[in-house]
Design an enzyme around this catalytic site. Structure first.
Site, PDB file in Angstrom:
ATOM      1  N   ARG B 273     -18.402 -67.724  76.537  1.00 58.66           N
ATOM      2  CA  ARG B 273     -17.928 -69.355  76.664  1.00 58.66           C
ATOM      3  C   ARG B 273     -18.281 -70.180  75.466  1.00 58.66           C
ATOM      4  O   ARG B 273     -19.216 -69.841  74.725  1.00 58.66           O
ATOM      5  CB  ARG B 273     -18.517 -70.097  77.824  1.00 58.66           C
ATOM      6  CG  ARG B 273     -18.157 -69.266  79.161  1.00 58.66           C
ATOM      7  CD  ARG B 273     -16.638 -69.645  79.456  1.00 58.66           C
ATOM      8  NE  ARG B 273     -16.548 -71.122  79.557  1.00 58.66           N
ATOM      9  CZ  ARG B 273     -16.497 -71.797  80.612  1.00 58.66           C
ATOM     10  NH1 ARG B 273     -16.716 -71.496  81.814  1.00 58.66           N
ATOM     11  NH2 ARG B 273     -16.559 -73.213  80.340  1.00 58.66           N
ATOM     12  N   TYR B 281     -18.806 -63.028  86.336  1.00 54.09           N
ATOM     13  CA  TYR B 281     -18.038 -62.854  87.480  1.00 54.09           C
ATOM     14  C   TYR B 281     -18.750 -61.566  88.176  1.00 54.09           C
ATOM     15  O   TYR B 281     -18.460 -60.284  87.647  1.00 54.09           O
ATOM     16  CB  TYR B 281     -16.248 -62.467  87.376  1.00 54.09           C
ATOM     17  CG  TYR B 281     -15.518 -63.607  86.618  1.00 54.09           C
ATOM     18  CD1 TYR B 281     -14.836 -64.208  87.686  1.00 54.09           C
ATOM     19  CD2 TYR B 281     -15.492 -63.479  85.409  1.00 54.09           C
ATOM     20  CE1 TYR B 281     -14.182 -65.421  87.185  1.00 54.09           C
ATOM     21  CE2 TYR B 281     -14.536 -64.542  84.992  1.00 54.09           C
ATOM     22  CZ  TYR B 281     -14.058 -65.412  85.791  1.00 54.09           C
ATOM     23  OH  TYR B 281     -13.126 -66.609  85.465  1.00 54.09           O
ATOM     24  N   PRO B 355      -9.327 -64.652  89.486  1.00 52.34           N
ATOM     25  CA  PRO B 355      -9.096 -65.481  88.110  1.00 52.34           C
ATOM     26  C   PRO B 355      -9.594 -64.220  87.151  1.00 52.34           C
ATOM     27  O   PRO B 355      -9.647 -64.448  85.978  1.00 52.34           O
ATOM     28  CB  PRO B 355     -10.498 -66.267  88.196  1.00 52.34           C
ATOM     29  CG  PRO B 355     -11.353 -65.905  89.297  1.00 52.34           C
ATOM     30  CD  PRO B 355     -10.545 -64.930  90.155  1.00 52.34           C
TER      31      PRO B 355
END
Lengths: 638, 638
Positions: B273, B281, B355
């Site tokens: 990120r 995840y 997601p």
């Protein structure tokens, strides 16, 4: 009642490009700064407009180059037009505006008002710094007992708050026709309606005590006058009109930069602008020694009429004129630009010249880009005060080069085309084109080279990176991040944040001896006597004064971050996370090819080299990996 | 007293990514719009984060892609990790995140809060549109007598103004530790301190009469409920934890996107990120049919502990956790997404999924990017109301593809690694990698293809541009402006401004017959029966509804603007200046090479072709130059 008095580290007089660039630098470095301007608003139209490649690189290092690249017109090609036998003009050549490879950024054109806006926004973002407008200095004195104590606020400047009338610039060249405001961008609206002198301070005097004062107050600099310094050089003997307009024309190259000589109607320089504007520099006439032009007689109509004669048989009309002016500036320079390294001058206060080389804002901004980090280093105790002397040396040299170039360029533009080999006063097409090409590299700003001195040292091997000449700006090429495979321009890792960089081109670390050599360099850097430990304050991140970047020549996937000594990607910050953004490979990226940095910079892919880069991206030292102890001579100027 | 009543063309319920994208479009097109949200502030951390290439292209068409590209982490490579014989995990493969050539923009990762910020800023810039927060709709009705009259404000929605308590989102996943605020960028500060319900309106009811209502109000959509529509599909049988954190680890690929299967501890997807954060995840467990997970038992610590087991023998710690959540969403879709083309649903109200394909925000924003210009066309009288039916057709197809893909992807992630050819329930490494590669193109968003219909017509020659399949987004390549030699991506000329484009690949106009063919096309376009004269309102610029761009295959300098028919670079605006930005050549540029657009798009360099492109950059028609009368069938949907 005694006037109010305050203290500041740096007082900047004048908020044009030079002053704002200095304020941007000092904001970024969190230096206590005040910047004042006698005008009540920044400029909106006209003035200087060309932003050269090197200047765009500097904008990028502050994080706002993309605003310029997006809004500005880009200059890619120059068309040369010369007299045609039998009358009229003809295109004789097309050349690239800069030689391909000069910079990764374009030469862009955007009005000075927008450039100032970008810096005003950056100042605010970096350190909440704003320009204090409608303020004029009225006296300056230095306490002789404190002049050598650079920690003292030795300089006293008295400021006077002006009335609206005093602070409103006379908009000589602005053509009011209703469009002026509608052309403003949203973020200009507030500036276009300056508030009345907000605090009812009109006529109030105050005293500012500063450690440094920098005069960025233009060709008729008040600060320069206080130092009893003067511009020296030629006065002009030709005068030119300048017109920013929307045009209707059948001239095919109106969106190119054009040089144009006519048989006997004079010369034009065409520069395409943002918002479909075109700038015309039109030669209006000659003056005799001592004669002055009556500028009131120069109108948009008279400039256009001359342009029409020069461009015939092509037709041109200007249904909308945004700005115009007339200039007769010669090439002049101030031989001395500081008083005791406490007061400095920069920009037009330091040198004036014609706008034709497109250097107006550029050299001025580069003056204070050179000065800013040095002032900060001294104020933050990171360097000896002697580094301040390099401002005069480095920038006077550049200014003199500019003056010489502009003198020759102006002469080339103003001279009549040669009528043949017997014509000794005219300029031949070949002569003009050869000269024009030769100035291109200089004009891009990328060729400026500071001579050897306290901040540029010839002690290491200078033949290890032919593409990184000492004293020139670090030439950026693409490399790939080892940790995340992202392609980066090295230049984008050289942010203007006041840090020096040690860039280790580590060579091919698959070779055991080379890997061992890199580890020796790292061990030295990690040692108590190495520059990182020596110059980094306790409790500060180890890369806060000097940052190390490592670039290997072997493929990215042949090595992993864990294979590098920790000092090359140190743990940092509140949480002690490792810095993955210091390790790169000269490798192909998935999406944007290979940068070939080693090849372009002339570095041996096996043995590599080390380059030390100043906070202004100037290459300060190059050496072999074996010479790493030279890095200990961190350029503090002592 | 009767509640206050007001009128608006479009009421948007919900200011998440789908709602804001619609608001951005409608602002750009100056459509009267109101957007409400029941929350009192936008999100700041966590939530969706991946921005796929096609979404970045759309951001570029609105002018803010560079903000994302600058702030976001870029995903270049995916590393695949699988169980290692004898225990632990090993890297089995590195692949590019998208196939090279997929898009000129990167796949970027940036928190949803920043994406929302970019759109909020764009809305303000385009049309001073702001989100009205702390407002909830309580009833919706349509006047049956007006439902077919699309000029009527047939829909009544009652709104209630909420108290601070009602409007404050429960920040389930936000870990308060003091860093939260310091990580905000300057332009977030105002939002982080939402003002108390400013106008003392708490509890107030008002009525909004709208021509259209769009529900972008999430998986538990209130609007969808009013239409008596329901999500259909599978419920989940695995649940996952998500953690955004700074990490300390010896795992070498922590800055790459990683897929990871362990022997028996479960699976992880790692996504690097911005701000050095990492998103993990982590597969937490299975549930039986009908069983629900007790989400209160999922903590950052429990997610990390599972991650540590999966990643062993590598170590990982999370000294700072910014956000976490637990999800067990299945793949569900609403089969019908409109009531009478007056009320629509979009985004999570329309489809929900895991997601893991990184589609969270993307497909939602693409829903309303598809819808926005169609609403505007109908409201502005530019098209028949029947074009609104294409929203259901085009987006349901895409949503169904997403659901199918996500179902398979989730199964692949959650399944145990195959133990050999006899293991029918496990997933083999080869199977996983092949599937992962096959979804890449779809996941980039660039492969979405709308089927033939009223806005995508198969009437012209479809074999004249193999790289421009009907119904797909126009693939951008670099061309060079004839007038100013500037290289441009064609995509940068396809701004989201509501205009259709006729892109004439004119071929080699040095060939007399081809030049004649181009002139015939131009004559048709300039004729009273051609689409430009037919659909452009009187007194409007001739390119204000349909813009023509011409791209030749021969060298730029072999032709000049004056050689083109005027309709291809028309005189425009208040001053009647010619538009020099419509003429291009597929030629080499001085500074950035050759785009080879004809080659990449599969267009014959002699004979060329014509492509019609919708306001959302979808290729709507291709044809030969000889078929130019097909352009008269401007896709109005009637």
């Amino acid at each position: 009642m005694a006037p109010q008095s305050s203290e500041v580290d740096v007082l900047i007089v004048g908020a044009g490009p030079a002053g704002l660039m200095l304020a941007t630098w000092l904001s970024k470095l969190k230096i206590s700064t005040r910047i004042i301007d006698k005008r009540n608003t920044k400029v909106f139209t006209g003035q200087a407009d060309g932003v050269q490649c090197r200047t765009v690189e500097v904008f990028q290092s502050f994080g706002f180059a993309e605003r310029l690249v997006k809004e500005g017109a880009h200059i890619n090609e120059v068309a040369h037009w010369e007299p045609k036998e039998g009358g009229g003009i003809q295109r004789t050549k097309r050349t690239p505006d800069n030689e391909p490879g000069t910079s990764r950024f374009p030469h862009a054109v955007l009005t000075q008002g927008r450039i100032e806006r970008f810096m005003l926004d950056a100042m605010r973002e970096f350190n909440d710094l704003e320009v204090h407008r409608s303020i004029q200095p009225t006296s300056l004195s230095i306490d002789p007992s404190l002049v050598s104590d650079f920690t003292s606020h030795a300089i006293s400047v008295t400021l006077r708050h002006l009335s609206e009338e005093e602070a409103t610039p006379t908009q000589v060249g602005t053509v009011a026709n209703g469009l002026f405001r509608s052309n403003l961008l949203t973020d200009e609206e507030a500036d276009a309606n300056p508030p009345p002198n907000a605090n009812g301070d009109v006529g109030k005097e105050e005293i500012v005590k500063a450690k440094f004062v920098v005069g960025c107050d233009g060709a008729r600099s008040w600060v320069r006058k206080q130092l009893d310094l003067h511009l020296e050089g030629d006065s002009a003997n030709t005068y030119w009109g300048v017109l920013d307009a929307l045009v209707i024309t059948d001239f095919p190259d109106i969106r190119l930069k054009c040089t144009m000589h006519s048989h006997d109607a004079g010369s034009i320089l065409i520069v395409p602008r943002e918002r479909d504007l075109v700038r015309l520099y039109v030669q209006l006439g000659h003056t005799e020694e001592g004669e002055r032009v009556d500028r009131t007689k120069v109108t948009p109509e008279s400039i256009l009429a001359t342009a029409q004669r020069i461009m015939a048989p092509y037709k041109i009309e200007t249904p909308y004129v945004e700005w115009f002016t007339c200039y007769e500036i010669g090439q002049r320079i101030c031989p001395k630009v500081t008083l005791d390294e406490r007061v400095f001058i920069a920009g037009d206060a330091f040198h004036t010249h014609s706008p034709k080389a497109g250097q107006g804002m550029n050299v001025s901004m580069m003056d204070t880009y050179n000065l800013g980090w040095k002032l900060a280093h001294v104020l933050q105790g990171k360097a000896d005060t002697s580094i301040l002397k390099t401002y005069q040396d480095e920038r006077h040299q550049t200014a003199q080069e500019l003056i010489d170039l502009d003198y020759r360029l102006s002469r080339m533009f103003s001279a009549k085309p040669s009528t043949g080999a017997d014509d000794k006063t005219g300029v031949s097409l070949e002569e003009f084109e050869a000269f024009f090409k030769s100035v291109g590299k200089w004009a891009s700003g990328t060729a400026a080279q500071y001579k050897s001195g306290v901040l540029v040292e010839k002690t290491g091997a200078t033949d290890v990176a032919k593409g990184l000449p000492l004293g020139m700006r670090f030439e950026s090429h693409q490399v790939v991040s080892i940790a995340d495979a992202r392609p980066w321009h090295i230049g984008d890792r050289l942010e203007s944040d006041g840090r020096w960089r040690i860039i280790i081109f580590a060579g091919d670390v698959r070779i055991a001896s080379q890997k061992a050599q890199l580890e020796k360099v790292a061990a030295y850097l990690d040692s108590p006597s190495g520059p990182l430990r020596t110059y980094t304050p306790p409790n500060a991140d180890i890369d806060s004064v000097i940052e190390t970047l490592t670039i290997i020549s072997n493929p990215r996937i042949s090595i992993e971050p864990n294979d590098f000594p920790e000092i090359l990607w140190p743990a940092k910050g509140e949480f002690g996370c490792r810095d993955y953004h210091k390790l790169y490979a000269d490798d192909e990226s998935w999406f944007s090819g290979k940068g070939e940095a080693y090849k372009h910079l002339g570095i041996d892919t096996e043995t590599g080299c080390i380059a030390v880069v100043r906070p202004d991206q100037t290459v300060s030292l190059t050496c072999r990996l074996e010479e790493h102890e030279l890095l200990g001579e961190f350029r503090r100027g002592d």
